[in-house]
Motif scaffolding. Structure first.
Motif, PDB file in Angstrom:
ATOM      1  N   ARG A  57     -30.847 -84.980  30.357  1.00  0.00           N
ATOM      2  CA  ARG A  57     -31.745 -84.926  29.207  1.00  0.00           C
ATOM      3  C   ARG A  57     -31.239 -83.923  28.169  1.00  0.00           C
ATOM      4  O   ARG A  57     -31.303 -84.164  26.976  1.00  0.00           O
ATOM      5  CB  ARG A  57     -33.149 -84.554  29.674  1.00  0.00           C
ATOM      6  CG  ARG A  57     -34.218 -84.967  28.694  1.00  0.00           C
ATOM      7  CD  ARG A  57     -35.643 -84.814  29.217  1.00  0.00           C
ATOM      8  NE  ARG A  57     -35.821 -85.276  30.573  1.00  0.00           N
ATOM      9  CZ  ARG A  57     -36.374 -84.538  31.544  1.00  0.00           C
ATOM     10  NH1 ARG A  57     -36.796 -83.318  31.308  1.00  0.00           N
ATOM     11  NH2 ARG A  57     -36.520 -85.031  32.755  1.00  0.00           N
ATOM     12  N   ARG A  58     -30.712 -82.794  28.631  1.00  0.00           N
ATOM     13  CA  ARG A  58     -30.159 -81.801  27.696  1.00  0.00           C
ATOM     14  C   ARG A  58     -28.949 -82.354  26.952  1.00  0.00           C
ATOM     15  O   ARG A  58     -28.787 -82.127  25.761  1.00  0.00           O
ATOM     16  CB  ARG A  58     -29.748 -80.537  28.449  1.00  0.00           C
ATOM     17  CG  ARG A  58     -30.883 -79.612  28.644  1.00  0.00           C
ATOM     18  CD  ARG A  58     -30.390 -78.202  28.767  1.00  0.00           C
ATOM     19  NE  ARG A  58     -31.542 -77.339  28.909  1.00  0.00           N
ATOM     20  CZ  ARG A  58     -31.481 -76.088  29.246  1.00  0.00           C
ATOM     21  NH1 ARG A  58     -30.318 -75.535  29.475  1.00  0.00           N
ATOM     22  NH2 ARG A  58     -32.563 -75.370  29.353  1.00  0.00           N
ATOM     23  N   VAL A  59     -28.074 -83.059  27.662  1.00  0.00           N
ATOM     24  CA  VAL A  59     -26.888 -83.640  27.033  1.00  0.00           C
ATOM     25  C   VAL A  59     -27.321 -84.646  25.975  1.00  0.00           C
ATOM     26  O   VAL A  59     -26.780 -84.661  24.854  1.00  0.00           O
ATOM     27  CB  VAL A  59     -25.967 -84.297  28.087  1.00  0.00           C
ATOM     28  CG1 VAL A  59     -24.878 -85.130  27.437  1.00  0.00           C
ATOM     29  CG2 VAL A  59     -25.350 -83.230  28.986  1.00  0.00           C
ATOM     30  N   GLU A  60     -28.303 -85.493  26.308  1.00  0.00           N
ATOM     31  CA  GLU A  60     -28.789 -86.486  25.351  1.00  0.00           C
ATOM     32  C   GLU A  60     -29.377 -85.812  24.111  1.00  0.00           C
ATOM     33  O   GLU A  60     -29.085 -86.216  22.976  1.00  0.00           O
ATOM     34  CB  GLU A  60     -29.857 -87.377  26.003  1.00  0.00           C
ATOM     35  CG  GLU A  60     -29.311 -88.329  27.034  1.00  0.00           C
ATOM     36  CD  GLU A  60     -30.422 -89.029  27.804  1.00  0.00           C
ATOM     37  OE1 GLU A  60     -31.600 -88.982  27.363  1.00  0.00           O
ATOM     38  OE2 GLU A  60     -30.112 -89.618  28.851  1.00  0.00           O
ATOM     39  N   THR A  61     -30.189 -84.788  24.326  1.00  0.00           N
ATOM     40  CA  THR A  61     -30.809 -84.082  23.204  1.00  0.00           C
ATOM     41  C   THR A  61     -29.756 -83.410  22.334  1.00  0.00           C
ATOM     42  O   THR A  61     -29.818 -83.488  21.102  1.00  0.00           O
ATOM     43  CB  THR A  61     -31.809 -83.033  23.721  1.00  0.00           C
ATOM     44  OG1 THR A  61     -32.753 -83.675  24.573  1.00  0.00           O
ATOM     45  CG2 THR A  61     -32.523 -82.347  22.587  1.00  0.00           C
ATOM     46  N   CYS A  62     -28.787 -82.785  22.943  1.00  0.00           N
ATOM     47  CA  CYS A  62     -27.714 -82.126  22.174  1.00  0.00           C
ATOM     48  C   CYS A  62     -26.915 -83.159  21.381  1.00  0.00           C
ATOM     49  O   CYS A  62     -26.539 -82.908  20.230  1.00  0.00           O
ATOM     50  CB  CYS A  62     -26.794 -81.338  23.108  1.00  0.00           C
ATOM     51  SG  CYS A  62     -27.575 -79.890  23.819  1.00  0.00           S
ATOM     52  N   GLN A  63     -26.671 -84.308  21.989  1.00  0.00           N
ATOM     53  CA  GLN A  63     -25.937 -85.360  21.280  1.00  0.00           C
ATOM     54  C   GLN A  63     -26.732 -85.861  20.084  1.00  0.00           C
ATOM     55  O   GLN A  63     -26.180 -86.096  19.009  1.00  0.00           O
ATOM     56  CB  GLN A  63     -25.614 -86.518  22.240  1.00  0.00           C
ATOM     57  CG  GLN A  63     -24.625 -87.509  21.675  1.00  0.00           C
ATOM     58  CD  GLN A  63     -23.282 -86.867  21.337  1.00  0.00           C
ATOM     59  OE1 GLN A  63     -22.705 -86.163  22.161  1.00  0.00           O
ATOM     60  NE2 GLN A  63     -22.801 -87.072  20.128  1.00  0.00           N
ATOM     61  N   GLU A  64     -28.041 -86.007  20.240  1.00  0.00           N
ATOM     62  CA  GLU A  64     -28.896 -86.423  19.129  1.00  0.00           C
ATOM     63  C   GLU A  64     -28.864 -85.402  17.999  1.00  0.00           C
ATOM     64  O   GLU A  64     -28.791 -85.770  16.822  1.00  0.00           O
ATOM     65  CB  GLU A  64     -30.335 -86.635  19.605  1.00  0.00           C
ATOM     66  CG  GLU A  64     -30.522 -87.842  20.478  1.00  0.00           C
ATOM     67  CD  GLU A  64     -31.916 -87.908  21.083  1.00  0.00           C
ATOM     68  OE1 GLU A  64     -32.792 -87.094  20.699  1.00  0.00           O
ATOM     69  OE2 GLU A  64     -32.132 -88.785  21.943  1.00  0.00           O
ATOM     70  N   VAL A  65     -28.900 -84.131  18.349  1.00  0.00           N
ATOM     71  CA  VAL A  65     -28.846 -83.077  17.330  1.00  0.00           C
ATOM     72  C   VAL A  65     -27.491 -83.098  16.621  1.00  0.00           C
ATOM     73  O   VAL A  65     -27.421 -82.976  15.388  1.00  0.00           O
ATOM     74  CB  VAL A  65     -29.118 -81.693  17.966  1.00  0.00           C
ATOM     75  CG1 VAL A  65     -28.837 -80.572  16.993  1.00  0.00           C
ATOM     76  CG2 VAL A  65     -30.554 -81.621  18.471  1.00  0.00           C
ATOM     77  N   TYR A 109     -26.826 -83.852  12.710  1.00  0.00           N
ATOM     78  CA  TYR A 109     -26.095 -82.882  11.898  1.00  0.00           C
ATOM     79  C   TYR A 109     -24.955 -83.557  11.143  1.00  0.00           C
ATOM     80  O   TYR A 109     -24.679 -83.244   9.988  1.00  0.00           O
ATOM     81  CB  TYR A 109     -25.543 -81.764  12.797  1.00  0.00           C
ATOM     82  CG  TYR A 109     -24.738 -80.735  12.041  1.00  0.00           C
ATOM     83  CD1 TYR A 109     -25.364 -79.791  11.249  1.00  0.00           C
ATOM     84  CD2 TYR A 109     -23.346 -80.716  12.122  1.00  0.00           C
ATOM     85  CE1 TYR A 109     -24.639 -78.850  10.544  1.00  0.00           C
ATOM     86  CE2 TYR A 109     -22.612 -79.781  11.441  1.00  0.00           C
ATOM     87  CZ  TYR A 109     -23.250 -78.845  10.644  1.00  0.00           C
ATOM     88  OH  TYR A 109     -22.521 -77.922   9.944  1.00  0.00           O
ATOM     89  N   GLU A 110     -24.266 -84.508  11.799  1.00  0.00           N
ATOM     90  CA  GLU A 110     -23.164 -85.217  11.136  1.00  0.00           C
ATOM     91  C   GLU A 110     -23.685 -86.152  10.050  1.00  0.00           C
ATOM     92  O   GLU A 110     -23.017 -86.389   9.056  1.00  0.00           O
ATOM     93  CB  GLU A 110     -22.362 -86.001  12.181  1.00  0.00           C
ATOM     94  CG  GLU A 110     -21.577 -85.095  13.124  1.00  0.00           C
ATOM     95  CD  GLU A 110     -20.950 -85.839  14.291  1.00  0.00           C
ATOM     96  OE1 GLU A 110     -21.144 -87.071  14.399  1.00  0.00           O
ATOM     97  OE2 GLU A 110     -20.277 -85.177  15.100  1.00  0.00           O
ATOM     98  N   ASN A 170     -27.927 -85.833   2.441  1.00  0.00           N
ATOM     99  CA  ASN A 170     -28.051 -84.810   1.390  1.00  0.00           C
ATOM    100  C   ASN A 170     -27.389 -85.284   0.103  1.00  0.00           C
ATOM    101  O   ASN A 170     -27.884 -85.015  -0.997  1.00  0.00           O
ATOM    102  CB  ASN A 170     -27.446 -83.497   1.884  1.00  0.00           C
ATOM    103  CG  ASN A 170     -27.885 -82.315   1.027  1.00  0.00           C
ATOM    104  OD1 ASN A 170     -28.861 -82.409   0.317  1.00  0.00           O
ATOM    105  ND2 ASN A 170     -27.163 -81.221   1.155  1.00  0.00           N
ATOM    106  N   SER A 171     -26.259 -85.993   0.178  1.00  0.00           N
ATOM    107  CA  SER A 171     -25.583 -86.480  -1.016  1.00  0.00           C
ATOM    108  C   SER A 171     -26.395 -87.561  -1.703  1.00  0.00           C
ATOM    109  O   SER A 171     -26.367 -87.695  -2.928  1.00  0.00           O
ATOM    110  CB  SER A 171     -24.177 -86.990  -0.680  1.00  0.00           C
ATOM    111  OG  SER A 171     -24.267 -88.114   0.143  1.00  0.00           O
TER     112      SER A 171
END
Length: 155
Positions: free
Chosen positions: A132-140, A144-145, A151-152
């Motif tokens: 679950r942590r890996v999935e959440t970090c990947q989503e973040v 971010y990417e 923003n543009s």
């Protein structure tokens, strides 16, 4: 335990060779060094074997065996904690009718948990929690990417 058993066998061998206890002690001390049984223990075993005892294993001890920390009790505590992590050791003890010390031992050693802010949490993450942590970090990271592109568009 294994070293003690080996020394009792060696003592039995010395008795069979008709060595006295006083002769046996230096041989065991030389052979086993700092791990050697005490002189008193060697004398006891030498005497017991000389009097006809054949078995060098420990005899069963009297008293109630410690069965409180059984697999069944570990499972019961785990199941109860999975329903509510905020349970105290006292409440678990009363609910399951197991002593507090055994519940504490099960929680801290068998289940590898500790108390953090009135909630029992595992010291080490489970496989599901890690995934679950890996999935959440990947989503973040994905968010971010994507953010510079979003923003543009907003400008």
């Amino acid at each position: 335990m294994q070293r003690s058993l080996e020394q009792r066998m060696a003592t039995k061998f010395c008795v069979k060779l008709e060595k006295s206890a006083a002769e046996t002690i230096p041989m065991l001390k030389k052979g086993f060094g700092v791990d050697c049984l005490s002189d008193r223990q060697i004398f006891r075993w030498h005497k017991a074997i000389a009097e006809g005892r054949e078995d060098v294993n420990d005899e069963n001890r009297v008293g109630r065996p410690s069965t409180s920390s059984s697999d069944d009790n570990v499972k019961r505590v785990r199941d109860l904690l999975n329903t509510d992590r905020r349970l105290s050791v006292c409440l678990i003890s009363e609910t399951l009718d197991i002593t507090k010390t055994i519940v504490h031992e099960i929680v801290s050693e068998s289940l590898g948990m500790r108390k953090v802010c009135a909630k029992l949490v595992p010291k080490v993450l489970t496989d599901d929690q890690k995934a679950r942590r890996v999935e959440t970090c990947q989503e973040v990271l994905d968010a971010y990417e994507v953010w510079p592109k979003v923003n543009s568009y907003l400008k």
